[in-house]
Scaffold this motif. Structure first.
Motif, PDB file in Angstrom:
ATOM      1  N   LEU A 178       0.813  -1.216   0.000  1.00 27.82           N
ATOM      2  CA  LEU A 178       0.000   0.000   0.000  1.00 27.82           C
ATOM      3  C   LEU A 178       0.846   1.265   0.000  1.00 27.82           C
ATOM      4  N   LEU A 179       2.114   1.150   0.330  1.00 30.34           N
ATOM      5  CA  LEU A 179       2.948   2.329   0.514  1.00 30.34           C
ATOM      6  C   LEU A 179       3.666   2.724  -0.775  1.00 30.34           C
ATOM      7  N   PHE A 230     -12.626  10.725   6.753  1.00 26.46           N
ATOM      8  CA  PHE A 230     -11.343  10.028   6.586  1.00 26.46           C
ATOM      9  C   PHE A 230     -11.556   8.575   6.145  1.00 26.46           C
ATOM     10  N   ARG A 231     -12.639   8.000   6.618  1.00 29.24           N
ATOM     11  CA  ARG A 231     -12.977   6.634   6.208  1.00 29.24           C
ATOM     12  C   ARG A 231     -13.108   6.528   4.692  1.00 29.24           C
ATOM     13  N   ARG A 232     -13.656   7.560   4.080  1.00 37.86           N
ATOM     14  CA  ARG A 232     -13.851   7.555   2.621  1.00 37.86           C
ATOM     15  C   ARG A 232     -12.588   7.922   1.846  1.00 37.86           C
ATOM     16  N   GLU A 233     -11.592   8.494   2.567  1.00 36.29           N
ATOM     17  CA  GLU A 233     -10.394   8.983   1.880  1.00 36.29           C
ATOM     18  C   GLU A 233      -9.216   8.032   1.946  1.00 36.29           C
ATOM     19  N   GLY A 234      -9.129   7.222   2.999  1.00 36.02           N
ATOM     20  CA  GLY A 234      -7.938   6.410   3.223  1.00 36.02           C
ATOM     21  C   GLY A 234      -8.200   4.924   3.140  1.00 36.02           C
ATOM     22  N   LEU A 271      -4.137   6.990   6.646  1.00 33.69           N
ATOM     23  CA  LEU A 271      -4.174   8.164   5.785  1.00 33.69           C
ATOM     24  C   LEU A 271      -2.755   8.577   5.432  1.00 33.69           C
ATOM     25  N   GLY A 272      -2.634   9.501   4.485  1.00 35.68           N
ATOM     26  CA  GLY A 272      -1.329  10.087   4.214  1.00 35.68           C
ATOM     27  C   GLY A 272      -0.896  10.001   2.772  1.00 35.68           C
ATOM     28  N   GLY A 305      -3.038   3.926  -4.045  1.00 34.54           N
ATOM     29  CA  GLY A 305      -4.225   3.103  -4.248  1.00 34.54           C
ATOM     30  C   GLY A 305      -5.321   3.319  -3.245  1.00 34.54           C
ATOM     31  N   VAL A 306      -5.488   4.530  -2.772  1.00 35.84           N
ATOM     32  CA  VAL A 306      -6.578   4.841  -1.850  1.00 35.84           C
ATOM     33  C   VAL A 306      -7.633   5.656  -2.604  1.00 35.84           C
TER      34      VAL A 306
END
Length: 609
Positions: free
Chosen positions: A263-264, A300-304, A507-508, A513-514
């Motif tokens: 994911l990173l 944040f749930r929808r963004e990350g 997040l971040g 792929g988020v």
């Protein structure tokens, strides 16, 4: 009567001095470990150690205080009272000197200050003495004799100050002594804050030797005498060979060879871990009149990266912290955080990243001495701790410390400062406003609990938005995870699956792929292996922590409550109450043995550390 008061004050002051003098002797005795310590470090050891020295002095002065109070009403000759005091202080001196002399020698072997563990060895004195060389025995006997003689000499001079003369106004002087007794109680308790006396009070450095040097050995021993429970036999569900075989199938440190989803965008992001006090999933999903209680968490749930089926391992902060930061399962009726000799041996995210060159720091707006957090965190790799004693905001404090609006603003600045230094970092924050008594400078909902939760959500939202607007965001991985849940809706059973469901969001700018929804069933203990695997950092020492993205490892959430456990996966759940030896739920009966294995293994592991 004034002589009696002078006597008591002298007893207390002399005892503090006797305890304090142990610090430079300890540093001198272990000169090789103290070689890197500066003169300032020596003074800091003495100064920070005073906290527990004052507590121990309070305990020792309690009996003389009681005897002095009795002397107002019981007409005995002065010589009799002095003889009683002499006997008491000789016993105190001999015991203190024995603990001091033994601790000096044991530290070189154990690497931690004397504690209740010594009782295991005293059960067979001949075997214990067989390990002591002649020179070592002579040396420690000499130290014992010298220190005991010093204390006896000092106390005898003080006893001469005691006067047994008849007091005319006994009731007023009884009141004065009662007040003095209250002061002694405060000293014994360790102050008036929520944190009572514990070894964490004297920890001040990332150098564990200096923290150990500041620790009072008498306190370390006496405060752990009740900690010698036979943990290994606490939950004997299986014989040892069967337990070990069952655990092999559950452990997370075995190599599956299946790989993991990456994911990173960068393998070495700056990691920010935010532990959200009491952020239960049921609270996060709650609405009042159609308005979300936690709109920022929903955003944040929808963004990350959102972990849909994630569970807390416990119902307490101290156990939740250990689960998150050490990948170690929560306990039922005890806390490994309160056992410094054991908790320091746990693997930890901070220690693992420290080996990779990361600077590690943690912040909390309250008292990190509470439940021994400071000593535990220093011992497990957190290099710098900042808490209420270090912060001086022009803002009121609640029962627990500075409110989240003040702390999140400070922490936002701190993370940006760390980002400018060029060295990768792990920074942690524990919020506190969403904790009873839920007194916050905010008024959005009539429900006090939901109002405090909404306040905390707003503070965290502002903090993250500041980071998102900065260049530091590009290399940042922010992990939002609750320390435990909250019983909402009100009346929800303490042992149910729903009671332990919590949010976790990544997040971040370091993420690729988020947005992404992860449906895998997991719990706090799985965060350590998952994070380290994403970063390509070895996590083979985290036996219980499973990489959530490794498809070959078992997928389940595990938690404990007061005397039982719960396990949940995609097929159902199993909840077991150990007190009644009964299943409270078993929609997936196979999970009962999973829970039994983890609970028994956790306690066996603690017993062996």
């Amino acid at each position: 009567m004034k002589k009696r008061l002078t006597f008591l004050l002298a007893v207390y002051a002399a005892t503090v001095a006797f305890m304090a003098v142990q610090k430079p002797v300890f540093l001198w005795f272990h000169a090789s470990e103290a070689a890197a310590a500066s003169a300032g470090d020596w003074w800091r050891v003495i100064a920070h150690g005073l906290s527990l020295d004052l507590t121990v002095a309070g305990y020792i002065a309690a009996i003389p205080w009681l005897l002095t109070l009795t002397s107002l009403w019981v007409p005995l000759r002065e010589a009799v009272w002095r003889r009683v005091f002499d006997v008491y202080f000789v016993l105190i001196a001999l015991f203190s000197a024995a603990v001091f002399a033994v601790d000096l020698a044991l530290y070189g072997y154990w690497g931690f200050r004397i504690d209740g563990t010594i009782l295991i060895y005293l059960a067979d004195p001949r075997e214990a003495m067989a390990s002591v060389g002649l020179w070592e025995g002579v040396r420690q006997t000499a130290i014992f004799a010298a220190y005991a003689a010093l204390m006896i000499w000092g106390y005898r001079r003080i006893v001469r100050r005691f006067s047994g003369e008849r007091v005319c106004r006994r009731l007023p002087w009884t009141g004065v002594l009662a007040v003095l007794g209250g002061v002694l109680f405060v000293a014994i308790r360790g102050g008036l804050t929520v944190a009572t006396a514990n070894v964490s009070k004297v920890y001040f450095s990332a150098d564990m030797f200096l923290n150990h040097a500041a620790t009072n050995p008498l306190f370390s021993l006496l405060s752990t005498l009740g900690d010698n429970e036979d943990y290994a036999t606490a939950y004997p569900f299986f014989d040892e060979s069967e337990r070990a075989a069952r655990f092999e199938a559950l452990r997370g440190d075995r190599s599956s060879g299946a790989g993991t989803v990456r994911l990173l965008r960068t393998p070495r992001p700056n990691v920010v871990l935010v532990l959200l006090e009491s952020f239960g999933r049921t609270v996060m999903d709650a609405e009042v009149g159609g308005e979300a209680v936690m709109p920022n968490m929903q955003r944040f749930r929808r963004e990350g990266v959102w972990f849909e089926n994630f569970f807390a391992n416990s119902f307490r902060t101290d156990r939740g912290e250990v689960a998150v930061m050490n990948g170690f399962p929560a306990q039922t009726r005890m806390s490994v955080m309160k056992l410094p000799a054991k908790s320091r041996t746990l693997p930890s995210i901070a220690r693992s990243l420290g080996r990779e060159g990361y600077a590690t720091s943690f912040a909390y707006g309250g008292d990190l001495n509470f439940t021994n957090q400071a000593s535990y965190m220093y011992a497990t790799g957190w290099q710098n701790l900042t808490w209420q004693k270090d912060l001086h905001f022009d803002a009121p404090t609640s029962k627990w410390g500075y409110a989240d609006d003040v702390m999140t603003e400070w922490f936002a600045d701190e993370v940006l400062r760390l980002s400018e230094r060029g060295r990768p970092f792990l920074a942690g924050l524990l919020t506190l406003s969403s904790h009873e008594p839920f007194d916050v400078p905010y008024a959005k909902f009539d429900d006090k609990v939901l109002n405090a939760m909404a306040f905390a959500d707003e503070c965290v939202g502002r903090m993250i938005d500041r980071w998102k607007a900065s260049p530091a965001w590009r290399d940042m991985l922010v992990i939002l995870v609750a320390d435990h849940s909250y019983p909402y809706p009100y009346g929800i059973a303490y042992n149910t699956v729903l009671r332990h469901r919590i949010p976790m969001i990544w997040l971040g700018g370091a993420l690729a792929g988020v947005p992404l929804v992860v449906d895998v069933y997991a719990s706090q203990i799985d965060l350590a292996a998952t994070l380290l695997a994403q970063m390509g950092v070895d996590h083979s020492d985290f036996a219980y922590s499973k990489d959530i993205f490794d498809p070959a490892l078992p997928k389940f959430g595990y938690y404990t409550f007061n005397d039982g456990f719960g396990v949940v996966d995609a097929a159902g759940a199993a909840i077991w109450d150990c007190t009644s030896s009964a299943a409270l739920e078993a929609s997936n009966p196979a999970l009962l043995d999973v829970g039994r294995t983890l609970l028994q293994t956790t306690y066996a592991d603690i017993g062996n550390r």
